[in-house]
Design a protein around this motif. Structure first.
Motif, PDB file in Angstrom:
ATOM      1  N   ASN A 227      80.300   5.653  -5.805  1.00  0.00           N
ATOM      2  CA  ASN A 227      80.584   6.895  -5.082  1.00  0.00           C
ATOM      3  C   ASN A 227      82.067   7.043  -4.768  1.00  0.00           C
ATOM      4  OD1 ASN A 227      78.072   8.612  -4.055  1.00  0.00           O
ATOM      5  ND2 ASN A 227      77.435   6.477  -4.197  1.00  0.00           N
ATOM      6  N   TYR A 228      82.711   5.946  -4.409  1.00  0.00           N
ATOM      7  CA  TYR A 228      84.161   5.992  -4.148  1.00  0.00           C
ATOM      8  C   TYR A 228      84.930   6.238  -5.439  1.00  0.00           C
ATOM      9  CZ  TYR A 228      84.117   4.695   0.777  1.00  0.00           C
ATOM     10  OH  TYR A 228      83.959   4.716   2.147  1.00  0.00           O
ATOM     11  N   LEU A 229      84.555   5.505  -6.491  1.00  0.00           N
ATOM     12  CA  LEU A 229      85.265   5.621  -7.770  1.00  0.00           C
ATOM     13  C   LEU A 229      85.114   7.014  -8.369  1.00  0.00           C
ATOM     14  CD1 LEU A 229      86.967   3.982  -9.768  1.00  0.00           C
ATOM     15  CD2 LEU A 229      84.854   3.320 -10.924  1.00  0.00           C
ATOM     16  N   LEU A 230      83.921   7.591  -8.244  1.00  0.00           N
ATOM     17  CA  LEU A 230      83.677   8.937  -8.774  1.00  0.00           C
ATOM     18  C   LEU A 230      84.658   9.944  -8.184  1.00  0.00           C
ATOM     19  CD1 LEU A 230      81.987  11.027 -10.331  1.00  0.00           C
ATOM     20  CD2 LEU A 230      80.412  11.085  -8.399  1.00  0.00           C
ATOM     21  N   LEU A 231      84.858   9.871  -6.878  1.00  0.00           N
ATOM     22  CA  LEU A 231      85.763  10.826  -6.229  1.00  0.00           C
ATOM     23  C   LEU A 231      87.228  10.538  -6.526  1.00  0.00           C
ATOM     24  CD1 LEU A 231      84.194  11.650  -2.745  1.00  0.00           C
ATOM     25  CD2 LEU A 231      83.866  12.734  -4.964  1.00  0.00           C
ATOM     26  N   MET A 232      87.531   9.331  -6.970  1.00  0.00           N
ATOM     27  CA  MET A 232      88.921   8.991  -7.284  1.00  0.00           C
ATOM     28  C   MET A 232      89.415   9.674  -8.548  1.00  0.00           C
ATOM     29  SD  MET A 232      89.089   4.970  -6.185  1.00  0.00           S
ATOM     30  CE  MET A 232      88.734   4.490  -4.483  1.00  0.00           C
ATOM     31  N   PHE A 233      88.490  10.153  -9.392  1.00  0.00           N
ATOM     32  CA  PHE A 233      88.957  10.992 -10.513  1.00  0.00           C
ATOM     33  C   PHE A 233      88.497  12.437 -10.354  1.00  0.00           C
ATOM     34  CE2 PHE A 233      85.036   9.040 -12.267  1.00  0.00           C
ATOM     35  CZ  PHE A 233      84.362  10.140 -12.778  1.00  0.00           C
ATOM     36  N   TYR A 234      87.379  12.638  -9.671  1.00  0.00           N
ATOM     37  CA  TYR A 234      86.894  14.011  -9.470  1.00  0.00           C
ATOM     38  C   TYR A 234      87.843  14.798  -8.574  1.00  0.00           C
ATOM     39  CZ  TYR A 234      82.955  17.195 -10.120  1.00  0.00           C
ATOM     40  OH  TYR A 234      82.156  18.223 -10.528  1.00  0.00           O
ATOM     41  N   SER A 235      88.472  14.120  -7.626  1.00  0.00           N
ATOM     42  CA  SER A 235      89.429  14.790  -6.732  1.00  0.00           C
ATOM     43  C   SER A 235      90.647  15.281  -7.510  1.00  0.00           C
ATOM     44  CB  SER A 235      89.870  13.836  -5.619  1.00  0.00           C
ATOM     45  OG  SER A 235      90.495  12.687  -6.168  1.00  0.00           O
TER      46      SER A 235
ATOM     47  N   VAL B 256      81.590   4.745 -14.199  1.00  0.00           N
ATOM     48  CA  VAL B 256      80.577   5.487 -13.443  1.00  0.00           C
ATOM     49  C   VAL B 256      79.484   6.015 -14.364  1.00  0.00           C
ATOM     50  CG1 VAL B 256      80.146   7.508 -11.989  1.00  0.00           C
ATOM     51  CG2 VAL B 256      82.188   6.121 -11.598  1.00  0.00           C
ATOM     52  N   SER B 257      79.878   6.746 -15.423  1.00  0.00           N
ATOM     53  CA  SER B 257      78.908   7.463 -16.255  1.00  0.00           C
ATOM     54  C   SER B 257      78.145   6.570 -17.228  1.00  0.00           C
ATOM     55  CB  SER B 257      79.619   8.572 -17.046  1.00  0.00           C
ATOM     56  OG  SER B 257      80.219   9.494 -16.170  1.00  0.00           O
ATOM     57  N   ASN B 258      78.811   5.569 -17.799  1.00  0.00           N
ATOM     58  CA  ASN B 258      78.174   4.747 -18.828  1.00  0.00           C
ATOM     59  C   ASN B 258      77.578   3.457 -18.297  1.00  0.00           C
ATOM     60  OD1 ASN B 258      80.313   6.508 -20.239  1.00  0.00           O
ATOM     61  ND2 ASN B 258      79.097   5.772 -21.954  1.00  0.00           N
TER      62      ASN B 258
END
Length: 457
Positions: free
Chosen positions: A97-105, A388-390
């Motif tokens: 969840n933290y890592l996802l937002l580190m690129f989504y942001s 995250v995705s794979n």
């Protein structure tokens, strides 16, 4: 311990869940896949897999959340048999969840920047080369990328700090309603463009020739993959919303409504982008180039393009921001549940960690562009997205599925009782064989094949 917060309404739960699921992938990936992979035939396959895979796993996350009334790590600890170690995956889910937002942001920051460009009329009368230059300048500027990423994080933290009902639920409900209204307006405008009917034919009419060209196996895998990843399952992103609701409604119906709303947005997004591309004779690219290069070219020459472009990027930003707020709620809840920290402090701590952690991604397109992990041409964002995705999403979903169906986990009987609690659609125990045998095998296939296909490209 702090008393567990709850959402104020069923509509809030549905729109918050849908807002978390609806993201920029709905706009730049799904429409292109539909057109390339057989139009209506792909949509039928996608809906089948959504019912067979996405919705069952979504009910599992909701069930774990509602039964435990906790975020993913403490939820596993509470529900697992004594001495079991299922909760270990909770640490990976938190990291995801933290890592996802580190690129989504960072990507959300690009969209915010383009919304401002559109409002200011920066695309008006520009040539394709000039629009390419606008994009290149943005991506090569560390200050620009970090500033707009940080601005998005400030908005996200502010909403979370206002409370679950008064901030997260209230703001997301407003954004989702505005998002749908803008989508309908943009869809009607796109469909009335000269030549738009060719785009609609490419997009939605069943096309066996495209299925044959892409290969039936690739089409089915694409539909399977999209039906699963569209709901962002596997790292507790949906589990958290289950922890905020009461047992008034059964979970199958709620999951179907959320998945249906996510699908509606994805399909309508295609009715905005694909016909417009055909009307102006440009390729409906998949990925960032569609949003940041192809569509600005259309807005530059379209009558009323400044207004249309502004509304489009506002719609895009709301889609991105609703995901940001939904996923960030997980990050806030982790700190509240694990360390008994007040919401405002938790939001601030999580916000600072994610903002600092997002800087390498922003620098990956300029200062750190020579760092190309995994394969040539990769950026820091590609590495983070891969993890995250794979890895985390498919493996996490498999663990979640096994936890809900195996005797040495939470168990199928406990899961089915929680899913069927309340009014609405019920899940028959006759499907136990499917949940215990077939579903884990499909999720295992997704995990392994997804890794293999990533490195084959």
């Amino acid at each position: 311990m702090n008393e567990r917060e709850s959402l104020g309404s069923r509509m809030g739960f549905i729109l918050l869940s849908a807002g978390c699921a609806i993201g920029i992938g709905n706009v730049w990936r799904f429409p292109y896949m539909v057109g390339e992979y057989g139009g209506g035939l792909f949509v039928i396959a996608y809906i089948f897999f959504l019912l067979a895979l996405g919705i069952p796993v979504l009910t599992m996350e909701y069930a774990i959340g509602r039964s435990s009334r906790l975020s993913i790590l403490p939820a596993f600890k509470k529900l697992e048999p004594k001495g079991a170690k299922w909760h270990i995956y909770g640490y990976f889910a938190i990291a995801g969840n933290y890592l996802l937002l580190m690129f989504y942001s960072v990507v959300s920051g690009w969209i915010l920047r383009y919304f401002i460009f559109a409002v200011m009329g920066k695309f008006d009368g520009q040539t394709p080369d000039e629009i390419n230059t606008i994009y290149s300048r943005m991506m090569s500027s560390p200050k620009t990328l970090i500033f707009f990423m940080a601005l998005t994080m400030i908005i996200t933290v502010s909403v979370a700090s206002m409370g679950l009902r008064n901030g997260v639920e209230k703001i997301t409900k407003i954004m989702m309603v505005v998002l749908i209204v803008i989508m309908v307006f943009l869809g009607i405008r796109s469909l009335t463009l000269p030549g738009a009917h060719e785009g609609v034919k490419f997009y939605l009419l069943p096309n066996a020739a495209n299925v044959k060209k892409a290969g039936l196996g690739n089409v089915l895998y694409g539909a399977l993959n999209q039906s699963f990843f569209t709901l962002s399952l596997g790292i507790g992103g949906m589990e958290i919303f289950g922890s905020y609701i009461k047992k008034e409604r059964s979970l199958v119906g709620e999951a179907m409504i959320v998945a249906g709303l996510d699908t509606f947005v994805a399909i309508v997004a295609g009715l905005i982008t694909i016909p417009a591309c055909f009307a102006y004779g440009v390729s409906p690219d998949s990925g960032p180039s569609l949003i940041f290069l192809t569509l600005p070219n259309i807005f530059a020459t379209m009558k009323g393009g400044r207004v249309i472009g502004s509304f489009f990027f506002l719609f895009m930003y709301f889609a991105a921001l609703s995901t940001m707020i939904g996923v960030f709620e997980n990050d806030v809840s982790f700190l509240i549940d694990l360390f008994n920290i007040k919401r405002k402090n938790s939001a601030l701590i999580a916000g600072v960690l994610i903002t600092i952690g997002s800087i390498p991604c922003a620098l990956g397109f300029n200062v750190l562009s020579s760092f190309q992990p995994l394969k040539t041409g990769n950026t820091v964002m590609d590495l983070e997205d891969f993890i995250v995705s794979n890895l985390l999403l498919p493996i996490g979903s498999l663990i979640c599925c096994l936890f809900c169906t195996m005797k040495f986990g939470w168990g199928f009987d406990n899961y089915i009782d929680e899913v069927n609690g309340g009014k609405g659609l019920k899940l028959s125990k006759k499907f136990k064989w499917y949940f215990v045998v077939v579903l884990p095998m499909v999720l295992l296939f997704l995990s392994v094949y997804g890794l293999m296909s990533y490195f084959k490209k």
